[in-house]
Design an enzyme around this catalytic site. Structure first.
Site, PDB file in Angstrom:
ATOM      1  N   CYS A  22     -18.663  36.688 -13.350  1.00  0.00           N
ATOM      2  CA  CYS A  22     -17.384  36.518 -14.031  1.00  0.00           C
ATOM      3  C   CYS A  22     -17.386  35.175 -14.771  1.00  0.00           C
ATOM      4  O   CYS A  22     -18.271  34.338 -14.558  1.00  0.00           O
ATOM      5  CB  CYS A  22     -16.234  36.583 -13.021  1.00  0.00           C
ATOM      6  SG  CYS A  22     -16.075  35.101 -12.015  1.00  0.00           S
TER       7      CYS A  22
ATOM      8  N   GLU B 208     -21.671  34.380  -6.282  1.00  0.00           N
ATOM      9  CA  GLU B 208     -22.433  33.358  -7.002  1.00  0.00           C
ATOM     10  C   GLU B 208     -21.983  31.951  -6.612  1.00  0.00           C
ATOM     11  O   GLU B 208     -22.818  31.056  -6.428  1.00  0.00           O
ATOM     12  CB  GLU B 208     -22.276  33.537  -8.521  1.00  0.00           C
ATOM     13  CG  GLU B 208     -22.783  34.867  -9.039  1.00  0.00           C
ATOM     14  CD  GLU B 208     -21.724  35.961  -9.049  1.00  0.00           C
ATOM     15  OE1 GLU B 208     -21.920  36.943  -9.777  1.00  0.00           O
ATOM     16  OE2 GLU B 208     -20.704  35.846  -8.342  1.00  0.00           O
TER      17      GLU B 208
ATOM     18  N   HIS C 266     -16.487  33.864  -4.588  1.00  0.00           N
ATOM     19  CA  HIS C 266     -17.372  34.862  -5.191  1.00  0.00           C
ATOM     20  C   HIS C 266     -18.804  34.626  -4.705  1.00  0.00           C
ATOM     21  O   HIS C 266     -19.172  33.516  -4.314  1.00  0.00           O
ATOM     22  CB  HIS C 266     -17.333  34.756  -6.717  1.00  0.00           C
ATOM     23  CG  HIS C 266     -16.051  35.236  -7.310  1.00  0.00           C
ATOM     24  ND1 HIS C 266     -15.954  35.603  -8.629  1.00  0.00           N
ATOM     25  CD2 HIS C 266     -14.813  35.401  -6.783  1.00  0.00           C
ATOM     26  CE1 HIS C 266     -14.709  35.981  -8.891  1.00  0.00           C
ATOM     27  NE2 HIS C 266     -14.003  35.856  -7.785  1.00  0.00           N
TER      28      HIS C 266
ATOM     29  N   CYS D 266     -17.606  32.055 -12.439  1.00  0.00           N
ATOM     30  CA  CYS D 266     -18.936  31.839 -11.879  1.00  0.00           C
ATOM     31  C   CYS D 266     -19.896  31.337 -12.948  1.00  0.00           C
ATOM     32  O   CYS D 266     -20.698  30.436 -12.704  1.00  0.00           O
ATOM     33  CB  CYS D 266     -19.453  33.113 -11.232  1.00  0.00           C
ATOM     34  SG  CYS D 266     -18.528  33.573  -9.744  1.00  0.00           S
TER      35      CYS D 266
END
Length: 156
Positions: A83, A55, A53, A86
């Site tokens: 999410c 992040e 992801h 993260c």
């Protein structure tokens, strides 16, 4: 333009560029003392890695640049609402400031919301769809696992 909006616009620009490369619409920048020290985009489709992801990729790059997994004093600016994975990683790294431009409600019509995961994780473990078991194992070692780690850390 205020600094927060500038960094959020940078995260959105990363997300837009990632779309053009065939990736998902997520970008993030890691900022310390008003300077972007790292950035990341969602690379799940490219790498086949479900943890890739934006992040997390920004966190990895920031940790590399700073030479430490502890990122106190670093803020994350993301194109979308982080999410739970993260968010947990940011907390574990010591991040205390996060800003995002697009919410889960904004993402919902496009199948990109993580609100359902947040709701599931808010339930007690025994009520979640994923099955959890605690099954203690006596590994027959003289020093328990975590005590071994602690001893090693003291000796280094």
């Amino acid at each position: 333009m205020d600094q927060e909006k500038r960094f959020l616009r940078e995260a959105i620009a990363l997300a837009r560029a990632n779309i053009e490369k065939g990736g998902r619409p997520f970008g993030a920048v890691a900022v310390r003392n008003g300077e972007v020290i790292a950035e990341g985009v969602n690379r799940m489709l490219e790498t086949g890695d479900p943890t890739s992801h934006a992040e997390l990729n920004a966190l990895r790059a920031a940790a590399q640049r700073l030479g430490s997994p502890r990122l106190e004093g670093v803020a994350i600016y993301a194109s979308g609402q982080p999410c739970p994975m993260c968010l947990a990683a940011m907390r574990m790294a010591g991040i205390t400031e996060i800003a995002y431009a697009h919410s889960n409600a904004d993402a919902e019509p496009y199948g990109l919301s993580t609100a359902a995961i947040y709701a599931e994780l808010a339930k007690p473990l025994g009520e979640q769809a994923m099955r959890f078991r605690h099954n203690p194992v006596d590994d027959a070692e003289a020093v328990p696992l975590y005590a071994q780690w602690q001893q090693r850390m003291k000796n280094d």
